[in-house]
Design a protein around this motif. Structure first.
Motif, PDB file in Angstrom:
ATOM      1  N   TYR A  72       0.848  -1.187   0.000  1.00 47.78           N
ATOM      2  CA  TYR A  72       0.000   0.000   0.000  1.00 47.78           C
ATOM      3  C   TYR A  72       0.886   1.239   0.000  1.00 47.78           C
ATOM      4  N   SER A  73       0.563   2.187  -0.880  1.00 50.33           N
ATOM      5  CA  SER A  73       1.295   3.455  -0.970  1.00 50.33           C
ATOM      6  C   SER A  73       0.324   4.603  -0.745  1.00 50.33           C
ATOM      7  N   GLY A  74       0.716   5.552   0.105  1.00 44.13           N
ATOM      8  CA  GLY A  74      -0.134   6.699   0.412  1.00 44.13           C
ATOM      9  C   GLY A  74       0.553   8.010   0.076  1.00 44.13           C
ATOM     10  N   THR A  75      -0.129   8.874  -0.663  1.00 40.03           N
ATOM     11  CA  THR A  75       0.444  10.153  -1.080  1.00 40.03           C
ATOM     12  C   THR A  75       0.456  11.156   0.071  1.00 40.03           C
ATOM     13  N   VAL A  76       1.612  11.781   0.305  1.00 36.00           N
ATOM     14  CA  VAL A  76       1.738  12.799   1.354  1.00 36.00           C
ATOM     15  C   VAL A  76       2.103  14.162   0.774  1.00 36.00           C
ATOM     16  N   SER A  77       2.407  14.228  -0.525  1.00 31.80           N
ATOM     17  CA  SER A  77       2.697  15.515  -1.162  1.00 31.80           C
ATOM     18  C   SER A  77       1.395  16.247  -1.454  1.00 31.80           C
ATOM     19  N   ASP A  78       1.491  17.538  -1.800  1.00 32.81           N
ATOM     20  CA  ASP A  78       0.300  18.349  -2.060  1.00 32.81           C
ATOM     21  C   ASP A  78      -0.510  17.831  -3.244  1.00 32.81           C
ATOM     22  N   ASP A  79       0.173  17.236  -4.226  1.00 39.79           N
ATOM     23  CA  ASP A  79      -0.539  16.751  -5.407  1.00 39.79           C
ATOM     24  C   ASP A  79      -0.118  15.325  -5.737  1.00 39.79           C
ATOM     25  N   TYR A  80      -0.926  14.694  -6.572  1.00 36.94           N
ATOM     26  CA  TYR A  80      -0.674  13.334  -7.040  1.00 36.94           C
ATOM     27  C   TYR A  80      -0.492  13.399  -8.551  1.00 36.94           C
ATOM     28  N   ALA A 125      -0.498  24.796 -10.093  1.00 34.68           N
ATOM     29  CA  ALA A 125      -1.000  25.832 -10.990  1.00 34.68           C
ATOM     30  C   ALA A 125      -1.993  26.748 -10.287  1.00 34.68           C
ATOM     31  N   GLY A 126      -2.236  26.501  -8.985  1.00 36.14           N
ATOM     32  CA  GLY A 126      -3.101  27.376  -8.219  1.00 36.14           C
ATOM     33  C   GLY A 126      -4.558  26.969  -8.181  1.00 36.14           C
ATOM     34  N   SER A 127      -4.843  25.675  -8.394  1.00 36.33           N
ATOM     35  CA  SER A 127      -6.235  25.217  -8.384  1.00 36.33           C
ATOM     36  C   SER A 127      -6.857  25.261  -6.994  1.00 36.33           C
ATOM     37  N   GLY A 128      -6.005  25.223  -5.974  1.00 35.90           N
ATOM     38  CA  GLY A 128      -6.515  25.160  -4.610  1.00 35.90           C
ATOM     39  C   GLY A 128      -6.937  23.760  -4.209  1.00 35.90           C
ATOM     40  N   LEU A 129      -6.748  22.792  -5.102  1.00 35.02           N
ATOM     41  CA  LEU A 129      -7.128  21.405  -4.827  1.00 35.02           C
ATOM     42  C   LEU A 129      -5.906  20.602  -4.397  1.00 35.02           C
ATOM     43  N   LYS A 130      -6.172  19.471  -3.732  1.00 31.90           N
ATOM     44  CA  LYS A 130      -5.101  18.642  -3.185  1.00 31.90           C
ATOM     45  C   LYS A 130      -5.170  17.217  -3.725  1.00 31.90           C
ATOM     46  N   GLY A 131      -3.983  16.636  -3.905  1.00 38.76           N
ATOM     47  CA  GLY A 131      -3.895  15.216  -4.263  1.00 38.76           C
ATOM     48  C   GLY A 131      -3.488  14.369  -3.075  1.00 38.76           C
TER      49      GLY A 131
END
Length: 282
Positions: free
Chosen positions: A164-172, A180-186
């Motif tokens: 199992y791998s879990g993303t900890v960076s702001d985006d995926y 790019a400033g979407s305000g969304l997170k990965g």
């Protein structure tokens, strides 16, 4: 990845062979056995030529999310390679892996850096660590994950592994468009992978796997769905560290990831492909 001490019988025989006068002249105790040196660190390398690079079931050589251009052919060769450095028998390791890619505008290489710790728990093989996917030409794709895996090997049944791998960076992988400033997170995206391998005849190994990507809520809000990927194929060991592989890889929910190019054609990176590769372990 054991050492032996001097035999007590050998030490006794040596003592009995010393003349009595010599024994009388010295009170120096016998020297302790010399400890064996720790296992030396081990460095291994690898290089691969492949007809297509898929990651978690998705083509890595189309720029669909950036400027709408991509190849529709299934033949999209890539050169890949890296190294692993094991710190003796400690279980700790670090490594680097690289591949040519073409899915992120302004970038042509993926360069991964990772490190972790492998250990045994009874009959189980455990592994925990961190993996960084880096794209020097366009850092919007940079992704960091923590991972953990458990494996079991049987001479009769083969090798089973769950990771199992879990993303900890702001985006995926730039899906959320965070940089790019979407305000969304990965962050929070997860990936579960189950694999199986078994030597079916001498030097010929069956490899199969299935994975499931859990996209973050923000990425799903953009219309990307969770999806399942799969891989099945055979690898033949040619000897001297050289092997050849043939496999089918792909993923479901092709429509959720389909992109339309500037030429009006559509393509899904989830489309199944037959992939051939040759690998040399150094």
């Amino acid at each position: 990845m054991k050492t032996l001490s001097f035999s007590a019988m050998t030490a006794l025989a040596a003592a009995l062979s010393v003349p009595a006068s010599a024994i009388a002249q010295t009170e120096t105790p016998a020297a302790a056995p010399t400890a064996e040196p720790a296992p030396a660190p081990k460095l291994t390398g690898n290089v691969t030529l492949t007809t297509n690079y898929k990651f978690r079931g998705q083509d890595q050589d189309q720029i669909g999310r950036n400027d709408g251009t991509f190849k529709t052919s299934g033949f999209k060769p890539a050169i890949q390679g890296g190294f692993d450095y094991a710190f003796g028998d400690s279980g700790f390791y670090v490594g680097n892996w690289n591949s040519s890619v073409n899915w992120l505008k302004g970038n042509s290489i993926e360069s991964d850096i990772y490190g972790g710790y492998k250990f045994k728990a009874g009959v189980l093989d455990l592994d925990v660590g961190m993996w960084s996917y880096l794209y020097p030409g366009n850092t919007a794709g940079n992704t960091v994950e923590f991972y953990g895996s458990v494996g079991y090997t049987s001479e009769v049944a083969g090798t089973f592994k769950a990771k199992y791998s879990g993303t900890v960076s702001d985006d995926y992988f730039n899906y959320a468009g965070n940089k790019a400033g979407s305000g969304l997170k990965g962050a929070g995206t997860g990936y579960l992978n189950l694999t199986y391998s078994k030597e079916v005849v001498t030097r010929l190994t069956l490899n199969a796997g299935v994975g499931y990507t859990f996209m973050s809520p923000d990425i799903r809000s953009l219309g990307y769905t969770n999806y399942l990927d799969y891989s099945v194929g055979l690898a033949y060991d040619l000897g001297s560290g050289l092997s050849v592989q043939g496999m089918v890889q792909g993923a479901n929910h092709e429509g959720s990831y389909e992109v339309t190019g500037t030429d009006g054609k559509t393509l899904s990176p989830n489309k199944p492909r037959f992939i051939a590769a040759i690998t040399k372990v150094l």
